[in-house]
Design a protein around this motif. Structure first.
Motif, PDB file in Angstrom:
ATOM      1  N   ASP A   1       2.545   3.516   2.985  1.00  0.00           N
ATOM      2  CA  ASP A   1       1.461   4.483   2.789  1.00  0.00           C
ATOM      3  C   ASP A   1       1.855   5.631   1.850  1.00  0.00           C
ATOM      4  OD1 ASP A   1      -0.946   5.819   2.971  1.00  0.00           O
ATOM      5  OD2 ASP A   1      -1.039   5.815   5.142  1.00  0.00           O
TER       6      ASP A   1
ATOM      7  N   HIS B   1       0.861  -1.204   0.000  1.00  0.00           N
ATOM      8  CA  HIS B   1       0.000   0.000   0.000  1.00  0.00           C
ATOM      9  C   HIS B   1       0.888   1.242   0.000  1.00  0.00           C
ATOM     10  CE1 HIS B   1      -1.677   2.797   3.313  1.00  0.00           C
ATOM     11  NE2 HIS B   1      -2.342   3.175   2.242  1.00  0.00           N
TER      12      HIS B   1
ATOM     13  N   HIS C   1       0.879   5.192  -1.854  1.00  0.00           N
ATOM     14  CA  HIS C   1       0.314   6.172  -2.795  1.00  0.00           C
ATOM     15  C   HIS C   1       1.479   6.818  -3.529  1.00  0.00           C
ATOM     16  CE1 HIS C   1      -3.370   5.387  -0.660  1.00  0.00           C
ATOM     17  NE2 HIS C   1      -2.813   5.752   0.472  1.00  0.00           N
TER      18      HIS C   1
ATOM     19  N   HIS D   1      -9.187   1.109   2.494  1.00  0.00           N
ATOM     20  CA  HIS D   1      -8.824   1.663   3.804  1.00  0.00           C
ATOM     21  C   HIS D   1      -9.985   1.354   4.751  1.00  0.00           C
ATOM     22  CE1 HIS D   1      -6.401   4.538   1.222  1.00  0.00           C
ATOM     23  NE2 HIS D   1      -5.508   4.240   2.119  1.00  0.00           N
TER      24      HIS D   1
ATOM     25  N   HIS E   1      -4.759  -0.535   7.082  1.00  0.00           N
ATOM     26  CA  HIS E   1      -4.796  -0.007   8.457  1.00  0.00           C
ATOM     27  C   HIS E   1      -5.603  -0.917   9.385  1.00  0.00           C
ATOM     28  CE1 HIS E   1      -2.804   3.501   6.918  1.00  0.00           C
ATOM     29  NE2 HIS E   1      -3.847   3.928   6.245  1.00  0.00           N
TER      30      HIS E   1
HETATM   31 ZN   LIG Z   1      -3.433   4.919   2.288  1.00  0.00          ZN
END
Ligand SMILES: [Zn+2]
Length: 476
Positions: free
Chosen positions: A296, A65, A67, A216, A245
């Protein structure tokens, strides 16, 4: 020219099912695959021989994960909470990203990943405002010799909107090849908990395309148990679903995740400072839910899994100690071991992505994603007594000596091979100029420097005093 690579005399963490460790062994790669692991292997004619002595050989790490588009803004949000992040990307400046800006961020993030020994990265790409943005994202990923999974998303629309658009379908048919292990595909969207469950349409598209969903979930103030319940009641929780998460869910939700075979992508560095919830490995262990690790976004944090392993051990143990102290007890033996986080950084990712038959461990027949951690100039790389502990607490990205992806050398002797870092630097520079110009200097500076809440120092009943040894009295 031979297409084989032989690593000689390394400490080999195979990360196979038995976690076999070979203290002084060779790893032979022929073509795209690992051919043999053992002691004193014969080098095929013309093989590239790499001295791994004093180093650790392990499978390439897997980030489930990230971005990547946001890497163009590296470090900008260091003092943000999730609130500032949402305002910046969802409401304000995220819209300013053009396809070339997504390309710039992805290019830099992809290079950064392979440099750090992260050979597979899920690009949780929720800035795809148009199919042109998606083309740009994939162009960048394919310009770098790493393994990637494009998780397609668009925060500017509901998932039921973008997933139903002809442009999305057209993109998938043009750019995604089912079964391609160098460029995988997921759909990336969140489930708000709206009882009308509008996300149903997007789940149906994912099912029809036969792709996994990454979402998420259990993010404080954003997604909660209602979203999990709706997914479960409607039959959309599968072993391929990745819950990112999952830090603020109740036991019922964790039971649903465990029962449907899904896994959680834990981003400890992120959860600790953005506020999604306490990094959840302590409770995922209780429910026997699979864990993978992730970074992240580099708009705040680092982009390497050494940081993820280290912070995850720290957060899990911190919680264990704190809860015990609350019961006036002492933890004498911690539950979470360094060996386990190395597993999560490798096998955890390959299992989550359905790639466990392809990568995730050093075993003959698997694709050769190999990392050599070795740095003869570093005082921190000697002695290596506990190799799992060394990977988790001692090594860092600068110690990544050599990286193979799919049998190809992409980094050697601490230098990237066949990667155009200058191009990434130039593109990112243009993106920064664009964003800064569009936002204006005042907004740019404000975005980077959120207001600091007022700090109150407690009243102290004592006044400052100093012990006077001569008079044996407190001086005032
Ligand atoms: Zn994220």
């Amino acid at each position: 020219m031979s297409d084989s690579v032989l690593f000689r005399n390394g400490i080999v963490l195979t990360m196979d099912d038995r976690h076999t460790v070979l203290p002084d062994a060779d790893v032979l790669v022929v073509g795209e695959r690992i051919a043999e692991i053992g002691v004193g292997l014969a080098a095929p004619e013309g093989a590239t021989v790499i001295d791994a002595s004093g180093g650790i050989l392990m499978p390439g790490m897997i980030d489930t994960h990230r971005h990547m588009w946001q890497t163009a803004m590296r470090g900008y949000g260091a003092d943000w909470t999730l609130t500032q992040y949402f305002v910046w990307y969802y409401l304000e400046s995220g819209r300013l990203f053009r396809p070339e800006d997504v390309h710039a961020g992805n290019l830099l993030a992809a290079i950064e990943a392979v440099d750090a020994g992260v050979t597979t990265t899920v690009d949780w790409s929720h800035g795809l405002q148009t199919p042109q943005h998606a083309d740009a994202a994939v162009d960048a990923l394919q310009a770098v010799p790493g393994r990637f999974v494009l998780a397609y998303g668009n925060i500017q629309q509901g998932p039921w909107e973008w997933s139903a658009s002809p442009g999305f379908r057209d993109f998938v048919s043009r750019r995604i090849t089912p079964g391609d292990d160098m460029l995988g595909f997921q759909m990336a969207f969140d489930v708000t908990g709206d009882p009308a469950f509008p996300e149903r349409a997007a789940f149906e598209v994912a099912r029809e395309l036969g792709v996994g969903v990454t979402t998420h979930a259990g993010v404080w103030g954003a997604t909660n148990d209602d979203g999990i319940r709706l997914m479960h009641e409607n039959g959309f929780m599968t072993p391929r679903t990745v819950y990112v998460h999952a830090a603020t869910l109740n036991h019922d939700s964790y039971h649903r995740i465990a029962a449907t075979g899904g896994s959680v992508s834990v981003s400890t560095e992120s959860e600790q400072s953005a506020g999604q919830g306490y990094p959840p490995t302590w409770i995922l262990r209780d429910h026997d839910i699979g864990v993978s690790l992730s970074m992240d976004t580099s708009v705040w944090w680092s982009g390497d899994l050494f940081s993820a392993m280290r912070t995850t051990l720290g957060a899990d143990r911190s919680r264990e100690h704190m809860e015990a102290h609350g019961r006036a007890e002492t933890v004498t033996h911690v539950h979470l071991r360094a060996e386990q986080v190395v597993d999560w950084a490798t096998r955890g990712g390959s299992r989550a992505l359905g790639l466990d038959g392809v990568v995730g461990s050093l075993e003959p027949g698997k694709k050769a994603d190999v990392v050599l951690i070795k740095n003869d100039d570093s005082p921190a790389m000697f002695p290596i007594l506990n190799p799992y502990g060394h990977v988790a607490f001692q090594a860092q990205r600068g110690d990544v000596h050599t990286v193979l992806v799919n049998g190809r050398i992409v980094k050697r002797d601490h230098k990237l091979v066949g990667v155009d870092l200058a191009a990434a630097r130039e593109q990112v520079g243009r993106t920064i100029d664009h964003l800064r110009g569009e936002m204006g200097e005042e907004a740019w500076a404000r975005g980077m420097n959120p207001d600091i809440p007022e700090t109150k120092v407690r009243d102290n009943p004592y006044t400052y005093t100093e012990w006077d040894a001569g008079s044996a009295q407190w001086k005032h």
